[in-house]
Design a protein around this motif. Sequence first.
Motif, PDB file in Angstrom:
ATOM      1  N   THR A  48       0.019  -9.719  -5.323  1.00  0.00           N
ATOM      2  CA  THR A  48      -1.450  -9.460  -4.747  1.00  0.00           C
ATOM      3  C   THR A  48      -1.575  -7.230  -5.719  1.00  0.00           C
ATOM      4  O   THR A  48       0.212  -7.107  -6.343  1.00  0.00           O
ATOM      5  CB  THR A  48      -1.143  -8.198  -4.315  1.00  0.00           C
ATOM      6  OG1 THR A  48      -2.356  -7.273  -3.851  1.00  0.00           O
ATOM      7  CG2 THR A  48      -0.170  -6.936  -3.271  1.00  0.00           C
ATOM      8  N   GLY A  49      -2.275  -6.992  -6.618  1.00  0.00           N
ATOM      9  CA  GLY A  49      -2.141  -5.272  -7.675  1.00  0.00           C
ATOM     10  C   GLY A  49      -2.417  -4.155  -6.482  1.00  0.00           C
ATOM     11  O   GLY A  49      -2.797  -3.135  -6.965  1.00  0.00           O
ATOM     12  N   ASP A  50      -2.762  -4.768  -5.494  1.00  0.00           N
ATOM     13  CA  ASP A  50      -3.071  -3.543  -3.765  1.00  0.00           C
ATOM     14  C   ASP A  50      -1.485  -2.654  -3.758  1.00  0.00           C
ATOM     15  O   ASP A  50      -1.657  -2.695  -2.512  1.00  0.00           O
ATOM     16  CB  ASP A  50      -3.351  -4.139  -2.845  1.00  0.00           C
ATOM     17  CG  ASP A  50      -4.784  -4.693  -3.235  1.00  0.00           C
ATOM     18  OD1 ASP A  50      -5.580  -4.340  -4.161  1.00  0.00           O
ATOM     19  OD2 ASP A  50      -5.161  -5.953  -2.791  1.00  0.00           O
ATOM     20  N   ASP A  56       0.224  -1.057   0.221  1.00  0.00           N
ATOM     21  CA  ASP A  56      -0.080  -0.230   0.085  1.00  0.00           C
ATOM     22  C   ASP A  56       0.813   1.677  -0.182  1.00  0.00           C
ATOM     23  O   ASP A  56       0.077   3.011  -0.368  1.00  0.00           O
ATOM     24  CB  ASP A  56      -1.013   0.192   1.114  1.00  0.00           C
ATOM     25  CG  ASP A  56      -0.219   0.443   2.336  1.00  0.00           C
ATOM     26  OD1 ASP A  56       0.300  -1.371   2.558  1.00  0.00           O
ATOM     27  OD2 ASP A  56      -0.442   0.538   3.526  1.00  0.00           O
ATOM     28  N   ARG A  69      -1.482   3.620  -7.934  1.00  0.00           N
ATOM     29  CA  ARG A  69      -0.307   3.662 -10.352  1.00  0.00           C
ATOM     30  C   ARG A  69      -0.304   5.475 -10.313  1.00  0.00           C
ATOM     31  O   ARG A  69      -1.505   5.598  -9.958  1.00  0.00           O
ATOM     32  CB  ARG A  69      -1.319   2.530 -10.540  1.00  0.00           C
ATOM     33  CG  ARG A  69      -1.280   0.970 -10.679  1.00  0.00           C
ATOM     34  CD  ARG A  69      -2.049   0.271  -9.846  1.00  0.00           C
ATOM     35  NE  ARG A  69      -2.348  -1.053  -9.640  1.00  0.00           N
ATOM     36  CZ  ARG A  69      -2.450  -1.460 -10.569  1.00  0.00           C
ATOM     37  NH1 ARG A  69      -2.649  -1.195 -11.344  1.00  0.00           N
ATOM     38  NH2 ARG A  69      -2.600  -3.738 -10.110  1.00  0.00           N
ATOM     39  N   ARG A 125       2.650  -7.550  -9.843  1.00  0.00           N
ATOM     40  CA  ARG A 125       1.111  -8.006  -9.333  1.00  0.00           C
ATOM     41  C   ARG A 125       2.203 -10.171  -9.282  1.00  0.00           C
ATOM     42  O   ARG A 125       1.492 -10.234  -8.119  1.00  0.00           O
ATOM     43  CB  ARG A 125       0.293  -8.168 -10.320  1.00  0.00           C
ATOM     44  CG  ARG A 125      -0.808  -7.163 -10.421  1.00  0.00           C
ATOM     45  CD  ARG A 125      -1.716  -6.859 -11.643  1.00  0.00           C
ATOM     46  NE  ARG A 125      -1.932  -8.490 -11.235  1.00  0.00           N
ATOM     47  CZ  ARG A 125      -3.719  -8.113 -10.837  1.00  0.00           C
ATOM     48  NH1 ARG A 125      -4.111  -7.396  -9.767  1.00  0.00           N
ATOM     49  NH2 ARG A 125      -4.681  -9.435 -10.800  1.00  0.00           N
ATOM     50  N   ALA A 156      -5.662   3.250  -6.652  1.00  0.00           N
ATOM     51  CA  ALA A 156      -5.287   2.144  -5.885  1.00  0.00           C
ATOM     52  C   ALA A 156      -5.381   1.325  -6.376  1.00  0.00           C
ATOM     53  O   ALA A 156      -6.612   0.950  -6.851  1.00  0.00           O
ATOM     54  CB  ALA A 156      -5.441   2.460  -4.608  1.00  0.00           C
ATOM     55  N   GLY A 157      -4.822  -0.349  -6.758  1.00  0.00           N
ATOM     56  CA  GLY A 157      -5.011  -1.614  -6.967  1.00  0.00           C
ATOM     57  C   GLY A 157      -5.742  -1.464  -8.691  1.00  0.00           C
ATOM     58  O   GLY A 157      -5.580  -1.097  -9.522  1.00  0.00           O
TER      59      GLY A 157
END
Length: 199
Positions: A136-138, A97, A141, A131, A117-118
């Motif tokens: 995670t993609g969280d 995060d 960006r 990812r 975000a995400g």
Amino acid sequence: MAAWLVVGLGNPGPTYASTRHNVGFMVVDELAARARASWAAPRGMRGDVAESRLTASGMGGIGADATKVVLLKPRTFMNESGAAVTRVAAFHKVTPDRIVAIHDELDLEFGQLRLKAGGGDNGHNGLRSMRAHLSTGDFLRVRYGIGRPPGRQDPAAYVLAPIPTTLREDYAVETARVADAVEMLVLEGLAATQNRFNS
């Protein structure tokens, strides 16, 4: 205070330095220049790393309220960016995060900027690799609009071709604006930065 990791996505080497696919590198170079921070290639990190602190007065600030910011340009190619990201994040104890990925975005016109975000990777190999390696993609960006290629030009050829000389100054101005957005994101959070910069 926990550190932030700001990753510019791009390809290493002079061949790719002035291409649209490397706007992420351009933004972290701008942030490093503001901080007067020098790049180093720590052993095993698979990337060029610069460290600084950010305050309300900007990059390179000092004081008790300063936030540590680690800048990263992976030395892997775009499709292996995540390998460098995970190593540097682990070393500096940065959680997803607090990772910011800056990347070129075909689906936004040049001059458009979106922060989020995400989400998915939208066909972007750098995001896909991040990812996969982070599991995670969280992460955050910063989508730097470069627009679609004209006519029937292949998108891969378009993003890897040098930015035309006539557009270099426009890209320098936009790169500085994206760097401003990254500073605000770290200092003031996503919602405030989206309100100001998302277009």
